[in-house]
Every structure is written in structure tokens, then in C-alpha cells.
Design a protein around this motif. Sequence first.
Motif, mmCIF file in Angstrom:
data_model
loop_
_atom_site.group_PDB
_atom_site.id
_atom_site.type_symbol
_atom_site.label_atom_id
_atom_site.label_comp_id
_atom_site.label_asym_id
_atom_site.label_seq_id
_atom_site.Cartn_x
_atom_site.Cartn_y
_atom_site.Cartn_z
ATOM 1 N N LYS A 52 0.839 -1.192 0.000
ATOM 2 C CA LYS A 52 0.000 0.000 0.000
ATOM 3 C C LYS A 52 0.883 1.254 0.000
ATOM 4 C CE LYS A 52 -3.761 2.248 2.396
ATOM 5 N NZ LYS A 52 -4.657 2.221 3.543
ATOM 6 N N GLY A 53 0.652 2.123 -0.962
ATOM 7 C CA GLY A 53 1.403 3.368 -1.035
ATOM 8 C C GLY A 53 2.799 3.237 -1.625
ATOM 9 N N MET A 54 3.096 2.071 -2.191
ATOM 10 C CA MET A 54 4.427 1.847 -2.748
ATOM 11 C C MET A 54 4.600 2.601 -4.059
ATOM 12 S SD MET A 54 6.008 -0.022 -0.621
ATOM 13 C CE MET A 54 7.381 -0.826 -1.390
ATOM 14 N N ARG A 55 5.818 2.989 -4.331
ATOM 15 C CA ARG A 55 6.185 3.633 -5.587
ATOM 16 C C ARG A 55 7.141 2.711 -6.314
ATOM 17 N NH1 ARG A 55 6.906 9.722 -3.226
ATOM 18 N NH2 ARG A 55 5.049 9.612 -1.949
ATOM 19 N N THR B 228 12.998 -3.750 -11.502
ATOM 20 C CA THR B 228 11.977 -2.904 -10.894
ATOM 21 C C THR B 228 11.939 -3.132 -9.391
ATOM 22 O OG1 THR B 228 10.688 -2.985 -12.928
ATOM 23 C CG2 THR B 228 9.548 -2.244 -10.951
ATOM 24 N N PHE B 229 11.898 -2.052 -8.655
ATOM 25 C CA PHE B 229 11.861 -2.078 -7.194
ATOM 26 C C PHE B 229 10.673 -1.255 -6.712
ATOM 27 C CE2 PHE B 229 16.221 -2.613 -8.478
ATOM 28 C CZ PHE B 229 16.692 -3.616 -7.655
ATOM 29 N N HIS B 230 10.202 -1.600 -5.513
ATOM 30 C CA HIS B 230 9.214 -0.787 -4.810
ATOM 31 C C HIS B 230 9.953 0.001 -3.742
ATOM 32 C CE1 HIS B 230 6.051 -3.939 -5.906
ATOM 33 N NE2 HIS B 230 5.644 -2.811 -6.466
ATOM 34 N N TRP B 231 9.527 1.220 -3.497
ATOM 35 C CA TRP B 231 10.031 1.997 -2.370
ATOM 36 C C TRP B 231 8.873 2.762 -1.767
ATOM 37 C CZ3 TRP B 231 10.688 7.543 -2.747
ATOM 38 C CH2 TRP B 231 10.428 8.057 -4.007
ATOM 39 N N VAL C 259 13.190 -0.346 0.538
ATOM 40 C CA VAL C 259 13.234 -0.694 -0.883
ATOM 41 C C VAL C 259 13.200 -2.213 -0.984
ATOM 42 C CG1 VAL C 259 14.610 -0.582 -3.005
ATOM 43 C CG2 VAL C 259 14.634 1.348 -1.408
ATOM 44 N N GLN C 260 12.421 -2.743 -1.927
ATOM 45 C CA GLN C 260 12.371 -4.181 -2.148
ATOM 46 C C GLN C 260 12.144 -4.456 -3.625
ATOM 47 O OE1 GLN C 260 9.190 -6.355 -0.121
ATOM 48 N NE2 GLN C 260 10.619 -8.007 0.267
ATOM 49 N N GLY D 178 12.009 -10.712 -1.986
ATOM 50 C CA GLY D 178 13.429 -10.744 -1.661
ATOM 51 C C GLY D 178 13.756 -9.886 -0.456
ATOM 52 N N GLN D 179 15.030 -9.666 -0.261
ATOM 53 C CA GLN D 179 15.540 -8.962 0.907
ATOM 54 C C GLN D 179 15.186 -7.476 0.864
ATOM 55 O OE1 GLN D 179 19.849 -8.857 1.270
ATOM 56 N NE2 GLN D 179 19.652 -9.368 3.429
ATOM 57 N N VAL D 180 14.710 -6.954 1.987
ATOM 58 C CA VAL D 180 14.377 -5.541 2.102
ATOM 59 C C VAL D 180 15.642 -4.758 2.417
ATOM 60 C CG1 VAL D 180 13.077 -3.819 3.434
ATOM 61 C CG2 VAL D 180 12.023 -6.006 2.852
#
Length: 114
Positions: free
Chosen positions: A6-9, A17-20, A40-41, A46-48
Amino acid sequence: MAISLKGMRKITVNGETFHWKIRRKISHNEAHNDEYAIPVQHISGGQVLFVYVGFTRAYGGYQNDSPESVTPAMISPLIEKAIALGWNYKQPGNAISLIGNILTSDTKTAGWNA
């Protein structure tokens, strides 16, 4: 460990591609001058990684003429640096932090746990 989507960019770095995420509410630690950490993930999990951006959001405002917002242009080089230092972003594992030029298992980020 995973972070809530939720709210990830999204950001693409070196074809991956990563989410932050930007936390809306200032955490207890941030309110007491702890440096601001961004989780960031990789999009597949995977590892945060927590990247520290070099400023604080303490007491409702930025200090020392810090930026008013965190942008992808700030996050991208930090992800690249973490990968160069050995972050295995597709592998599961405990969260790690990038503080300066060091990857460490000391996350100091209990407020971000999903």
C-alpha cells in the motif's frame, strides 16, 4: 520480511523494478532526529533494503535546509550503490541497511515492519 504494498512507488534501476515507500506519518525515531530511512524491495520480493537519505524529518519540518521531498533521483543511486556493495535483492533474508557506503544488518527500523 516484506513491506506492505500500500502506497508503494516503483522505480527501475539497471533494468530491474523495485518498490520503495515514503512513510506519511513521522515515526517516533524520526521525531527524535533519527535519519530518514526508505524501505526498498525488488518487485518479486526478496531482501528488504533500508536506504538512509541523509536528513531528518524531525518535529514536523526538515532541518538544515534538507530537501522537501524524496525523489526517485535520490533513491536510484542508493539502490545502485547497495547492489555494487553486494545486496542480493532477489534472495530472501533479513532486512539490511545502506548507511553511507556500508551495508549493515543493523536496520533500526522496527516501525517499518509489515
